[in-house]
Each structure stands twice: as structure tokens, then as C-alpha cells.
Design an enzyme around this catalytic site. Sequence first.
Site, PDB file in Angstrom:
ATOM      1  N   GLY A 239      22.368  80.082  40.755  1.00 38.63           N
ATOM      2  CA  GLY A 239      21.741  78.912  40.152  1.00 38.63           C
ATOM      3  C   GLY A 239      22.615  77.985  39.348  1.00 38.63           C
ATOM      4  O   GLY A 239      22.190  76.876  39.010  1.00 38.63           O
ATOM      5  N   GLU A 274      24.666  86.339  41.639  1.00 40.00           N
ATOM      6  CA  GLU A 274      24.572  85.912  43.056  1.00 40.00           C
ATOM      7  C   GLU A 274      24.909  84.428  43.173  1.00 40.00           C
ATOM      8  O   GLU A 274      24.071  83.630  43.580  1.00 40.00           O
ATOM      9  CB  GLU A 274      23.153  86.140  43.572  1.00 40.00           C
ATOM     10  N   PRO A 275      26.107  84.033  42.819  1.00 42.59           N
ATOM     11  CA  PRO A 275      26.423  82.602  42.849  1.00 42.59           C
ATOM     12  C   PRO A 275      26.689  82.097  44.253  1.00 42.59           C
ATOM     13  O   PRO A 275      27.296  82.788  45.071  1.00 42.59           O
ATOM     14  CB  PRO A 275      27.711  82.531  42.019  1.00 42.59           C
ATOM     15  N   ARG A 277      26.315  77.999  45.199  1.00 41.45           N
ATOM     16  CA  ARG A 277      26.767  76.614  45.046  1.00 41.45           C
ATOM     17  C   ARG A 277      28.009  76.479  44.146  1.00 41.45           C
ATOM     18  O   ARG A 277      28.936  75.738  44.460  1.00 41.45           O
ATOM     19  CB  ARG A 277      25.623  75.793  44.448  1.00 41.45           C
ATOM     20  N   ARG A 313      20.876  67.624  52.777  1.00 40.57           N
ATOM     21  CA  ARG A 313      20.507  67.571  51.353  1.00 40.57           C
ATOM     22  C   ARG A 313      20.016  66.193  50.883  1.00 40.57           C
ATOM     23  O   ARG A 313      19.010  66.115  50.173  1.00 40.57           O
ATOM     24  CB  ARG A 313      21.658  68.061  50.465  1.00 40.57           C
ATOM     25  N   CYS A 345      17.608  59.935  64.963  1.00 39.80           N
ATOM     26  CA  CYS A 345      16.447  59.060  65.094  1.00 39.80           C
ATOM     27  C   CYS A 345      15.363  59.403  64.087  1.00 39.80           C
ATOM     28  O   CYS A 345      14.299  59.929  64.442  1.00 39.80           O
ATOM     29  CB  CYS A 345      15.910  59.138  66.516  1.00 39.80           C
ATOM     30  N   TYR A 374      25.163  74.717  51.158  1.00 38.13           N
ATOM     31  CA  TYR A 374      23.971  74.265  51.868  1.00 38.13           C
ATOM     32  C   TYR A 374      24.272  73.029  52.720  1.00 38.13           C
ATOM     33  O   TYR A 374      23.439  72.156  52.895  1.00 38.13           O
ATOM     34  CB  TYR A 374      22.810  74.027  50.884  1.00 38.13           C
TER      35      TYR A 374
HETATM   36  N1  LLP Z   1      20.030  84.297  44.815  1.00 42.33           N
HETATM   37  C1  LLP Z   1      18.845  83.974  45.335  1.00 42.33           C
HETATM   38  C2  LLP Z   1      17.774  84.977  45.379  1.00 42.33           C
HETATM   39  C3  LLP Z   1      18.640  82.682  45.847  1.00 42.33           C
HETATM   40  O1  LLP Z   1      17.452  82.365  46.351  1.00 42.33           O
HETATM   41  C4  LLP Z   1      19.688  81.732  45.797  1.00 42.33           C
HETATM   42  C5  LLP Z   1      19.506  80.393  46.345  1.00 42.33           C
HETATM   43  C6  LLP Z   1      20.930  82.118  45.256  1.00 42.33           C
HETATM   44  C7  LLP Z   1      21.051  83.417  44.761  1.00 42.33           C
HETATM   45  C8  LLP Z   1      22.106  81.206  45.177  1.00 42.33           C
HETATM   46  O2  LLP Z   1      21.842  80.133  44.324  1.00 42.33           O
HETATM   47  P1  LLP Z   1      22.966  79.066  43.940  1.00 42.33           P
HETATM   48  O3  LLP Z   1      24.000  79.762  43.086  1.00 42.33           O
HETATM   49  O4  LLP Z   1      23.571  78.557  45.185  1.00 42.33           O
HETATM   50  O5  LLP Z   1      22.236  78.019  43.212  1.00 42.33           O
HETATM   51  N2  LLP Z   1      19.260  74.372  49.857  1.00 42.33           N
HETATM   52  C9  LLP Z   1      19.178  74.048  48.446  1.00 42.33           C
HETATM   53  C10 LLP Z   1      19.411  75.243  47.562  1.00 42.33           C
HETATM   54  C11 LLP Z   1      18.527  76.415  47.880  1.00 42.33           C
HETATM   55  C12 LLP Z   1      18.834  77.618  47.050  1.00 42.33           C
HETATM   56  C13 LLP Z   1      18.179  78.806  47.628  1.00 42.33           C
HETATM   57  N3  LLP Z   1      18.421  80.014  46.909  1.00 42.33           N
HETATM   58  C14 LLP Z   1      20.137  72.921  48.134  1.00 42.33           C
HETATM   59  O6  LLP Z   1      20.807  72.437  49.036  1.00 42.33           O
HETATM   60  O7  LLP Z   1      20.211  72.474  47.001  1.00 42.33           O
END
Ligand code: LLP
Length: 416
Positions: A239, A274-275, A277, A313, A345, A374
Amino acid sequence: MDYIRYQNGELFVEGVAVREIAKETGTPVFIYSQGAFAANLRALEAALSQTRHLVCYSVKASSNLALLKIVASLGMGADIVSGGELFRALKAGIPGGRVVFSGVGKTAREMAEALDAGVFMFNLESHEEMELLGDIAARAGAVAHVAFRVNPDVDPRTHPYIATGLKESKFGIPYGEAARLYGEAKKIPSLKIIGLDCHIGSQLTDVAPFQEAARLLGELMGELKGQGIAIRYLDVGGGLGIAYESETPPTAAAYVAALTSATAKFPDLTLILEPGRSIVGNACLLATEVLYNKETDAKNFVVVDAGMNDLIRPSLYGARHAIFPARENVGEGPLKKVSVVGPVCESGDFLAQDRLLPPLRAGEYLAVMGAGAYGFSMSSNYNSRARAAEVLASGEDFQVIRRRESYEDLIRGEIY
Ligand code: LLP
């Protein structure tokens, strides 16, 4: 160090010019910096040096095997949400024992495969899922290590589609029901409770929601301890946000401080992160070629060869990605307000709207920044567009880590 920057008027990823790669591989192409990817992982590790931890890279953010191999080589783990992601993680050399299995809809087959691979922890999201995993593990003569994903009802103040920790969300179990469910899981001999899990959302640029979630999780761990349930692993999800334009996300150190603020009273705890992004987002750009300029009374368009099928996105979340020309001083004349649109399209097919860019001729290249997370992983074949190539730059060299799809790839598996 800035792995992606202008140098003598040319945009570079590490020691290679974007234009050089684009000319050699064609466009659209996702260009990753190996150095930036590894540096982001190392920065998080460094911030965690005083905390017992396991970093599990979130495979969904970008799942190319070459990236997963870097994760494996650094001794880190993976956060997966499907059998396909498990397959990738294992292929890349990430041991099952360093994999956490998240997701709201794991199938029986995926559970069996994950048990077989010896995944470290299943993050359960419902009562029914708990029962099914219990049955499958019992039949396999195995004991599954589990956590419950708890929904702490904390507002992450992010886009509604990527907020996951609110009570309306399909994710997790309600905070108030956690203690009861843990009690039930404890009675199932083929399940062993080892953890507590939570993921409140993505692209958070403020530490306060993380801190609030950590506080609630700390309280819950205290309550569970009272029930004789010891939580040894606290999985705080992913997150952490990144700067797409002018956002100022917290540093890795501030983020870790927020996460650990409420857990100091549990000295035996291991933190799992769980990083996604924050590791890969800004370690990659999407290079695209300008095809046409199209000016109407209402709007000016720059039509490029990358579309929403390559990077969804902007269309899906209204996300804003910075866009830079590959040649810094391209085009003479004043900046113009333009929308950068793709060939798909759909009116919703845009990479940027009403952006100030220099005049751009056909054949120039643009870089859509922050495309690593993503980006490719959400790309599709819509409009029968072959998916883009992926390239990994490292020092003065680069290698294609996924070749551009061919027309033959498009019809593979079709029966006619
Ligand atoms: N752990 C779980 C359970 C998750 O659902 C996610 C992301 C992560 C870890 C990794 O989160 P991050 O560190 O990447 O924020 N497609 C969207 C983002 C969807 C995130 C889904 N879950 C976008 O392009 O912004």
C-alpha cells in the site's frame, strides 16, 4: 541515485537512452531499471533492519520472471493471489516457504497446489474458505499455516477502487468477528494459526491510516493472546504510495515506524510486508511513439501507439502519470495543451488529458513515467493488440525480458 533521468538532453534508463531501446525493440515498450528495482527493495530492508521481518514482493504489481529472479536473489519472498502467480514465483526460484497466499477467492485447486509447494501462510478471508482449506489440508495429510485477513475499517484516503480496508469492501473479515473466527480455526487440527493479516489499500501517501490499522491490529493481537492464540507473524500488506507527479509519499523509514508503532509490546513478532507499487512503480517507464497530431476546435490530441490495453490506469482510475519526451528539448514553439490518446476504439482510451507538452512530430518518443506497477501486469489484448515488450536496463546494457507478442500469439489456444 536517479536511475531514470535526462542526460545531455536525452532521457536515460540507467546507462541506456530510451530512444535507443525504442528504436531497437519497437514501441510500446516497458523499460525497467534493474538498479532502481533492487534499490527500492534494499531501502525497505534497511528501514526494517531493527525489526524481525520478511518482505514478500507483491507479484501482481509486475510479475515478469526477470524481476522475480531479482527478488529471489535478494532472499526475499512473494505475495501471491493465484495459482498462476505461485507458478511464476516458484519458477523464478522463490521458495514456497517464502510465499504468502492472499486473495478473496482461492479455489480448491489453488489451495492444493499451494499446500504442495509448502507456502508459508494462507491469508484466509472467510469462514467458508477456512473450512475448505481445513478439508483440503486434512485430505492431503498436511497442516496449513494460516492467518485471517482482517478488515479494520480504516479509510486509506485513496481511489475507491483501490481502497480495500473499509467495511463495505469484499476483502477480509470484519474486525469484530475476528476473535470468534480465530477460535473456530483453532479447533481444526489441519490448520495452524500463525498470523494476522491486513491490507487497507494501495497508493497511500500518508502514514496515518497505516498507523491506525497497526493500532487496531495490536489491540486484536492482545485480545487473541487472552484467548490463548499467539500471533507470531503480522502481515501488514502493501500500500505504500509513490510520486506519480507531485505526491509526497512517506519514506520507507517513516512507513516502517508507523507499522511498528503499535507492535512494540510483541517482541517475538515477525512483520511481513507485501509491497508492490513502491518497489516497481517508479522503476519503469512506458515508451511510446507519436503517430499523429489531431487538432479540433474543442481539443488537441497527440495519438500515440500505446493505449489503454497497455496501461489502463488512467482510464480505470483517472490516474495521472507524468509524461516526458524522450528528447528533452524536442519541438520548437510554446507548450500546448494536449490529450495523449491511444489507438483503441474507446473514448476512455487516454494516457493523459489536457497536459502541457511541447509540439511533437510523428516519430518522436514519449515516456509515460511510473508505469512499472499495474502497467504490464494489467495489460490486455483488447482490440487484438499484441502486448508490449518488456526490457530490463542494467548499467550500459539492456535485455528484452518479454518479447513483444506476435499475431500468432494472439490466436494461440483458439480452436477454429
Ligand atoms: N497485498 C494485497 C493483499 C493486495 O491486495 C495488494 C494490492 C498488495 C499487497 C500490493 O499493494 P501495493 O504495495 O502495490 O499498493 N491496480 C491498482 C492497484 C491495485 C492493488 C491491488 N492490491 C492500481 O493500478 O493502482
